[in-house]
Motif scaffolding. Structure first.
Motif, PDB file in Angstrom:
ATOM      1  N   LEU A   1       0.824  -1.210   0.000  1.00 39.13           N
ATOM      2  CA  LEU A   1       0.000   0.000   0.000  1.00 39.13           C
ATOM      3  C   LEU A   1       0.860   1.262   0.000  1.00 39.13           C
ATOM      4  O   LEU A   1       0.601   2.210  -0.757  1.00 39.13           O
ATOM      5  CB  LEU A   1      -0.919  -0.004   1.223  1.00 39.13           C
ATOM      6  N   ARG A   2       1.889   1.267   0.818  1.00 40.98           N
ATOM      7  CA  ARG A   2       2.753   2.456   0.901  1.00 40.98           C
ATOM      8  C   ARG A   2       3.539   2.650  -0.401  1.00 40.98           C
ATOM      9  O   ARG A   2       3.754   3.772  -0.850  1.00 40.98           O
ATOM     10  CB  ARG A   2       3.688   2.354   2.095  1.00 40.98           C
ATOM     11  N   GLU A   3       3.974   1.544  -0.977  1.00 40.07           N
ATOM     12  CA  GLU A   3       4.693   1.651  -2.252  1.00 40.07           C
ATOM     13  C   GLU A   3       3.779   2.239  -3.336  1.00 40.07           C
ATOM     14  O   GLU A   3       4.196   3.096  -4.126  1.00 40.07           O
ATOM     15  CB  GLU A   3       5.197   0.276  -2.682  1.00 40.07           C
ATOM     16  N   ALA A   4       2.551   1.779  -3.355  1.00 35.12           N
ATOM     17  CA  ALA A   4       1.597   2.280  -4.343  1.00 35.12           C
ATOM     18  C   ALA A   4       1.291   3.759  -4.122  1.00 35.12           C
ATOM     19  O   ALA A   4       1.181   4.541  -5.075  1.00 35.12           O
ATOM     20  CB  ALA A   4       0.307   1.457  -4.276  1.00 35.12           C
ATOM     21  N   VAL A   5       1.168   4.138  -2.852  1.00 35.89           N
ATOM     22  CA  VAL A   5       0.917   5.547  -2.546  1.00 35.89           C
ATOM     23  C   VAL A   5       2.106   6.409  -2.975  1.00 35.89           C
ATOM     24  O   VAL A   5       1.940   7.517  -3.497  1.00 35.89           O
ATOM     25  CB  VAL A   5       0.626   5.722  -1.038  1.00 35.89           C
ATOM     26  N   GLY A   6       3.313   5.885  -2.779  1.00 37.04           N
ATOM     27  CA  GLY A   6       4.500   6.626  -3.206  1.00 37.04           C
ATOM     28  C   GLY A   6       4.521   6.822  -4.717  1.00 37.04           C
ATOM     29  O   GLY A   6       4.828   7.922  -5.209  1.00 37.04           O
ATOM     30  N   LEU A   7       4.178   5.781  -5.471  1.00 43.10           N
ATOM     31  CA  LEU A   7       4.112   5.905  -6.929  1.00 43.10           C
ATOM     32  C   LEU A   7       3.028   6.903  -7.344  1.00 43.10           C
ATOM     33  O   LEU A   7       3.209   7.693  -8.286  1.00 43.10           O
ATOM     34  CB  LEU A   7       3.820   4.542  -7.567  1.00 43.10           C
ATOM     35  N   ALA A   8       1.917   6.876  -6.634  1.00 42.35           N
ATOM     36  CA  ALA A   8       0.828   7.808  -6.939  1.00 42.35           C
ATOM     37  C   ALA A   8       1.240   9.248  -6.661  1.00 42.35           C
ATOM     38  O   ALA A   8       0.877  10.169  -7.413  1.00 42.35           O
ATOM     39  CB  ALA A   8      -0.411   7.438  -6.121  1.00 42.35           C
ATOM     40  N   ASP A   9       1.985   9.455  -5.597  1.00 41.94           N
ATOM     41  CA  ASP A   9       2.466  10.806  -5.283  1.00 41.94           C
ATOM     42  C   ASP A   9       3.428  11.316  -6.365  1.00 41.94           C
ATOM     43  O   ASP A   9       3.359  12.474  -6.786  1.00 41.94           O
ATOM     44  CB  ASP A   9       3.160  10.819  -3.922  1.00 41.94           C
ATOM     45  N   GLU A  10       4.322  10.430  -6.796  1.00 38.03           N
ATOM     46  CA  GLU A  10       5.279  10.826  -7.830  1.00 38.03           C
ATOM     47  C   GLU A  10       4.574  11.147  -9.147  1.00 38.03           C
ATOM     48  O   GLU A  10       4.983  12.048  -9.886  1.00 38.03           O
ATOM     49  CB  GLU A  10       6.304   9.710  -8.046  1.00 38.03           C
ATOM     50  N   ALA A  11       3.514  10.398  -9.439  1.00 41.41           N
ATOM     51  CA  ALA A  11       2.765  10.615 -10.683  1.00 41.41           C
ATOM     52  C   ALA A  11       1.737  11.727 -10.553  1.00 41.41           C
ATOM     53  O   ALA A  11       1.075  12.072 -11.541  1.00 41.41           O
ATOM     54  CB  ALA A  11       2.058   9.323 -11.097  1.00 41.41           C
ATOM     55  N   LEU A  12       1.591  12.282  -9.357  1.00 40.81           N
ATOM     56  CA  LEU A  12       0.641  13.373  -9.102  1.00 40.81           C
ATOM     57  C   LEU A  12      -0.792  12.957  -9.437  1.00 40.81           C
ATOM     58  O   LEU A  12      -1.553  13.707 -10.055  1.00 40.81           O
ATOM     59  CB  LEU A  12       1.020  14.630  -9.891  1.00 40.81           C
ATOM     60  N   LEU A  13      -1.166  11.757  -8.986  1.00 43.97           N
ATOM     61  CA  LEU A  13      -2.544  11.311  -9.166  1.00 43.97           C
ATOM     62  C   LEU A  13      -3.482  12.155  -8.310  1.00 43.97           C
ATOM     63  O   LEU A  13      -3.090  12.704  -7.275  1.00 43.97           O
ATOM     64  CB  LEU A  13      -2.690   9.843  -8.766  1.00 43.97           C
ATOM     65  N   ASP A  14      -4.714  12.235  -8.733  1.00 40.86           N
ATOM     66  CA  ASP A  14      -5.721  12.944  -7.960  1.00 40.86           C
ATOM     67  C   ASP A  14      -5.886  12.271  -6.596  1.00 40.86           C
ATOM     68  O   ASP A  14      -5.855  11.040  -6.482  1.00 40.86           O
ATOM     69  CB  ASP A  14      -7.053  12.935  -8.713  1.00 40.86           C
ATOM     70  N   ALA A  15      -6.073  13.065  -5.562  1.00 40.98           N
ATOM     71  CA  ALA A  15      -6.175  12.541  -4.194  1.00 40.98           C
ATOM     72  C   ALA A  15      -7.315  11.543  -4.037  1.00 40.98           C
ATOM     73  O   ALA A  15      -7.242  10.624  -3.216  1.00 40.98           O
ATOM     74  CB  ALA A  15      -6.348  13.695  -3.213  1.00 40.98           C
ATOM     75  N   ARG A  16      -8.361  11.716  -4.834  1.00 42.90           N
ATOM     76  CA  ARG A  16      -9.503  10.806  -4.716  1.00 42.90           C
ATOM     77  C   ARG A  16      -9.134   9.374  -5.103  1.00 42.90           C
ATOM     78  O   ARG A  16      -9.755   8.428  -4.617  1.00 42.90           O
ATOM     79  CB  ARG A  16     -10.648  11.307  -5.599  1.00 42.90           C
ATOM     80  N   GLU A  17      -8.131   9.210  -5.959  1.00 43.16           N
ATOM     81  CA  GLU A  17      -7.721   7.870  -6.365  1.00 43.16           C
ATOM     82  C   GLU A  17      -6.934   7.154  -5.275  1.00 43.16           C
ATOM     83  O   GLU A  17      -6.714   5.937  -5.358  1.00 43.16           O
ATOM     84  CB  GLU A  17      -6.884   7.946  -7.643  1.00 43.16           C
TER      85      GLU A  17
END
Length: 236
Positions: free
Chosen positions: A146-162
Protein backbone atom coordinates in the motif's frame (compact mmCIF):
# COMPACT_ATOMS: atom_id res chain seq x y z
CA UNK A 1 20.39 124.77 -43.41
CA UNK A 2 22.75 121.76 -43.48
CA UNK A 3 22.12 118.59 -45.46
CA UNK A 4 19.13 116.68 -44.31
CA UNK A 5 19.52 113.03 -43.41
CA UNK A 6 16.38 112.23 -45.40
CA UNK A 7 13.99 113.85 -47.81
CA UNK A 8 10.35 113.57 -48.71
CA UNK A 9 9.61 112.59 -52.26
CA UNK A 10 6.61 113.75 -54.18
CA UNK A 11 4.92 110.35 -53.67
CA UNK A 12 5.28 110.56 -49.89
CA UNK A 13 8.13 108.07 -49.57
CA UNK A 14 11.32 108.88 -47.69
CA UNK A 15 14.87 108.09 -48.69
CA UNK A 16 18.10 108.07 -46.83
CA UNK A 17 17.73 106.90 -43.21
CA UNK A 18 14.47 105.16 -44.14
CA UNK A 19 16.37 102.67 -46.32
CA UNK A 20 18.60 101.83 -43.41
CA UNK A 21 15.58 101.18 -41.20
CA UNK A 22 14.15 98.81 -43.79
CA UNK A 23 17.44 96.94 -44.03
CA UNK A 24 17.68 96.66 -40.24
CA UNK A 25 14.14 95.26 -40.12
CA UNK A 26 14.89 92.50 -42.65
CA UNK A 27 16.66 90.11 -40.25
CA UNK A 28 13.84 90.46 -37.76
CA UNK A 29 11.29 89.67 -40.46
CA UNK A 30 13.30 86.61 -41.51
CA UNK A 31 13.40 85.38 -37.92
CA UNK A 32 9.65 85.89 -37.61
CA UNK A 33 8.96 83.96 -40.79
CA UNK A 34 11.32 81.16 -39.70
CA UNK A 35 9.58 80.94 -36.36
CA UNK A 36 6.21 80.67 -38.04
CA UNK A 37 7.53 77.85 -40.18
CA UNK A 38 8.78 76.04 -37.03
CA UNK A 39 5.30 76.15 -35.55
CA UNK A 40 3.96 74.44 -38.67
CA UNK A 41 5.87 71.21 -37.90
CA UNK A 42 9.54 71.78 -38.87
CA UNK A 43 12.34 71.60 -36.35
CA UNK A 44 14.63 74.62 -36.03
CA UNK A 45 18.00 74.15 -37.66
CA UNK A 46 16.81 71.23 -39.80
CA UNK A 47 15.16 71.09 -43.17
CA UNK A 48 14.00 67.47 -42.67
CA UNK A 49 10.60 66.75 -41.15
CA UNK A 50 10.46 63.40 -39.33
CA UNK A 51 7.06 61.76 -39.48
CA UNK A 52 5.77 59.89 -36.45
CA UNK A 53 5.75 56.14 -37.24
CA UNK A 54 2.32 54.59 -37.52
CA UNK A 55 1.25 51.64 -35.43
CA UNK A 56 1.32 49.43 -38.52
CA UNK A 57 5.00 50.19 -39.02
CA UNK A 58 6.11 47.77 -36.26
CA UNK A 59 9.74 46.67 -36.67
CA UNK A 60 10.00 43.34 -38.44
CA UNK A 61 11.71 41.56 -35.57
CA UNK A 62 8.93 42.37 -33.08
CA UNK A 63 6.23 41.36 -35.51
CA UNK A 64 7.98 38.11 -36.38
CA UNK A 65 8.44 37.22 -32.71
CA UNK A 66 4.74 37.78 -32.06
CA UNK A 67 3.64 35.44 -34.85
CA UNK A 68 2.26 32.05 -33.71
CA UNK A 69 3.78 28.86 -35.01
CA UNK A 70 2.38 27.89 -38.41
CA UNK A 71 -0.29 25.20 -38.52
CA UNK A 72 1.15 21.77 -37.83
CA UNK A 73 1.10 19.38 -40.75
CA UNK A 74 -0.37 15.89 -40.62
CA UNK A 75 3.17 14.47 -40.50
CA UNK A 76 3.96 16.58 -37.43
CA UNK A 77 0.82 15.50 -35.61
CA UNK A 78 1.45 11.84 -36.45
CA UNK A 79 5.03 12.09 -35.17
CA UNK A 80 3.92 13.71 -31.91
CA UNK A 81 1.29 11.02 -31.38
CA UNK A 82 3.79 8.24 -32.08
CA UNK A 83 6.31 9.69 -29.63
CA UNK A 84 3.71 10.15 -26.89
CA UNK A 85 2.49 6.56 -27.32
CA UNK A 86 6.04 5.16 -27.33
CA UNK A 87 6.97 6.98 -24.11
CA UNK A 88 3.69 6.03 -22.46
CA UNK A 89 4.22 2.29 -22.69
CA UNK A 90 5.26 0.17 -19.72
CA UNK A 91 7.94 -0.94 -19.86
CA UNK A 92 9.12 1.66 -22.39
CA UNK A 93 10.80 0.49 -25.58
CA UNK A 94 13.81 2.76 -26.13
CA UNK A 95 14.21 1.68 -29.75
CA UNK A 96 10.62 2.65 -30.45
CA UNK A 97 11.13 6.00 -28.71
CA UNK A 98 14.25 6.68 -30.80
CA UNK A 99 12.37 5.88 -34.01
CA UNK A 100 9.57 8.24 -33.01
CA UNK A 101 12.09 10.99 -32.22
CA UNK A 102 13.71 10.62 -35.65
CA UNK A 103 10.28 10.67 -37.28
CA UNK A 104 9.49 13.93 -35.50
CA UNK A 105 12.79 15.51 -36.51
CA UNK A 106 12.20 14.53 -40.13
CA UNK A 107 8.71 16.09 -39.96
CA UNK A 108 10.22 19.39 -38.85
CA UNK A 109 9.32 19.39 -35.15
CA UNK A 110 11.47 21.47 -32.84
CA UNK A 111 13.45 20.03 -29.94
CA UNK A 112 11.05 21.69 -27.49
CA UNK A 113 8.01 20.09 -29.14
CA UNK A 114 9.64 16.67 -29.12
CA UNK A 115 10.59 17.02 -25.45
CA UNK A 116 7.07 18.09 -24.49
CA UNK A 117 5.56 15.07 -26.26
CA UNK A 118 8.08 12.80 -24.55
CA UNK A 119 7.20 14.19 -21.12
CA UNK A 120 3.49 13.79 -21.77
CA UNK A 121 4.05 10.12 -22.56
CA UNK A 122 6.23 9.55 -19.51
CA UNK A 123 3.67 11.17 -17.21
CA UNK A 124 0.92 8.98 -18.68
CA UNK A 125 3.04 5.88 -18.11
CA UNK A 126 3.75 6.90 -14.50
CA UNK A 127 0.05 7.39 -13.79
CA UNK A 128 -0.78 4.01 -15.29
CA UNK A 129 1.88 2.26 -13.16
CA UNK A 130 0.59 3.99 -10.04
CA UNK A 131 -3.00 2.93 -10.70
CA UNK A 132 -1.97 -0.67 -11.30
CA UNK A 133 0.07 -0.66 -8.07
CA UNK A 134 -2.86 0.78 -6.11
CA UNK A 135 -5.16 -1.91 -7.46
CA UNK A 136 -2.76 -4.71 -6.49
CA UNK A 137 -2.13 -3.23 -3.04
CA UNK A 138 -5.85 -2.93 -2.32
CA UNK A 139 -6.25 -6.60 -3.18
CA UNK A 140 -3.32 -7.68 -1.00
CA UNK A 141 -4.15 -5.29 1.88
CA UNK A 142 -0.49 -5.32 2.89
CA UNK A 143 1.05 -2.22 4.38
CA UNK A 144 4.30 -2.36 2.37
CA UNK A 145 2.44 -2.73 -0.93
CA UNK A 146 0.00 0.00 0.00
CA UNK A 147 2.75 2.46 0.90
CA UNK A 148 4.69 1.65 -2.25
CA UNK A 149 1.60 2.28 -4.34
CA UNK A 150 0.92 5.55 -2.55
CA UNK A 151 4.50 6.63 -3.21
CA UNK A 152 4.11 5.90 -6.93
CA UNK A 153 0.83 7.81 -6.94
CA UNK A 154 2.47 10.81 -5.28
CA UNK A 155 5.28 10.83 -7.83
CA UNK A 156 2.77 10.61 -10.68
CA UNK A 157 0.64 13.37 -9.10
CA UNK A 158 -2.54 11.31 -9.17
CA UNK A 159 -5.72 12.94 -7.96
CA UNK A 160 -6.17 12.54 -4.19
CA UNK A 161 -9.50 10.81 -4.72
CA UNK A 162 -7.72 7.87 -6.36
CA UNK A 163 -5.70 7.30 -3.18
CA UNK A 164 -8.57 7.39 -0.71
CA UNK A 165 -9.01 3.61 -0.44
CA UNK A 166 -5.32 2.88 0.05
CA UNK A 167 -4.90 5.70 2.57
CA UNK A 168 -7.88 4.49 4.57
CA UNK A 169 -6.35 1.02 4.81
CA UNK A 170 -2.98 2.39 5.89
CA UNK A 171 -4.59 4.48 8.62
CA UNK A 172 -6.54 1.45 9.75
CA UNK A 173 -3.33 -0.59 10.01
CA UNK A 174 -1.50 2.16 11.91
CA UNK A 175 -4.48 2.84 14.16
CA UNK A 176 -4.62 -0.84 15.12
CA UNK A 177 -0.92 -0.80 16.01
CA UNK A 178 -0.26 -3.45 13.39
CA UNK A 179 2.43 -1.56 11.51
CA UNK A 180 5.06 -4.16 10.71
CA UNK A 181 8.18 -1.98 10.33
CA UNK A 182 9.11 0.36 13.17
CA UNK A 183 12.16 1.60 11.27
CA UNK A 184 10.00 2.73 8.35
CA UNK A 185 7.68 4.49 10.78
CA UNK A 186 10.62 6.45 12.19
CA UNK A 187 11.83 7.29 8.69
CA UNK A 188 8.44 8.71 7.71
CA UNK A 189 8.40 10.82 10.86
CA UNK A 190 11.84 12.18 9.98
CA UNK A 191 10.68 12.95 6.44
CA UNK A 192 7.69 14.88 7.76
CA UNK A 193 9.97 16.83 10.09
CA UNK A 194 12.14 17.82 7.10
CA UNK A 195 9.04 18.90 5.23
CA UNK A 196 7.99 21.12 8.11
CA UNK A 197 11.46 22.67 8.33
CA UNK A 198 11.48 23.34 4.58
CA UNK A 199 8.09 25.01 4.81
CA UNK A 200 9.38 27.36 7.50
CA UNK A 201 12.56 28.22 5.60
CA UNK A 202 10.72 28.56 2.25
CA UNK A 203 14.03 27.68 0.55
CA UNK A 204 13.34 26.41 -2.95
CA UNK A 205 15.95 23.65 -3.03
CA UNK A 206 15.16 22.49 0.49
CA UNK A 207 11.47 22.24 -0.38
CA UNK A 208 12.20 20.40 -3.63
CA UNK A 209 14.41 17.81 -1.90
CA UNK A 210 12.00 17.27 0.99
CA UNK A 211 9.00 16.81 -1.31
CA UNK A 212 10.88 14.39 -3.53
CA UNK A 213 11.88 12.30 -0.50
CA UNK A 214 8.36 12.37 0.94
CA UNK A 215 6.91 11.09 -2.34
CA UNK A 216 8.99 7.91 -2.08
CA UNK A 217 8.10 6.78 1.46
CA UNK A 218 4.34 6.39 1.05
CA UNK A 219 2.93 8.82 3.62
CA UNK A 220 -0.40 7.32 4.58
CA UNK A 221 -1.68 9.36 7.53
CA UNK A 222 -3.86 12.39 6.83
CA UNK A 223 -1.81 14.67 9.05
CA UNK A 224 1.40 13.68 7.26
CA UNK A 225 -0.15 14.13 3.83
CA UNK A 226 -1.43 17.54 4.85
CA UNK A 227 2.18 18.58 5.50
CA UNK A 228 3.19 17.27 2.08
CA UNK A 229 0.36 19.21 0.43
CA UNK A 230 1.38 22.38 2.25
CA UNK A 231 4.98 21.95 1.09
CA UNK A 232 3.83 21.64 -2.53
CA UNK A 233 1.77 24.80 -2.25
CA UNK A 234 4.69 26.65 -0.64
CA UNK A 235 7.01 25.56 -3.45
CA UNK A 236 4.73 27.14 -6.05
Amino acid sequence: MGEAGSCMCSDGRTHGDGDAVMKMGAPQQALTERGSRNTRGKFAGSSTVRATPRSDQTPRTSRDNARPRPFQSQAMRSALSALTDACGRHPPDQDEIDRAMKLGEAAGLTAAELEEAREVGLRAAARRRAREALSRAMSLREEAALREAVGLADEALLDARELEGALALIEEIEGAGASADARSTQKRAAVVARLEAAIKSRAHQELTDAIKEAETVGLGVKSQRAVLAEARVTLR
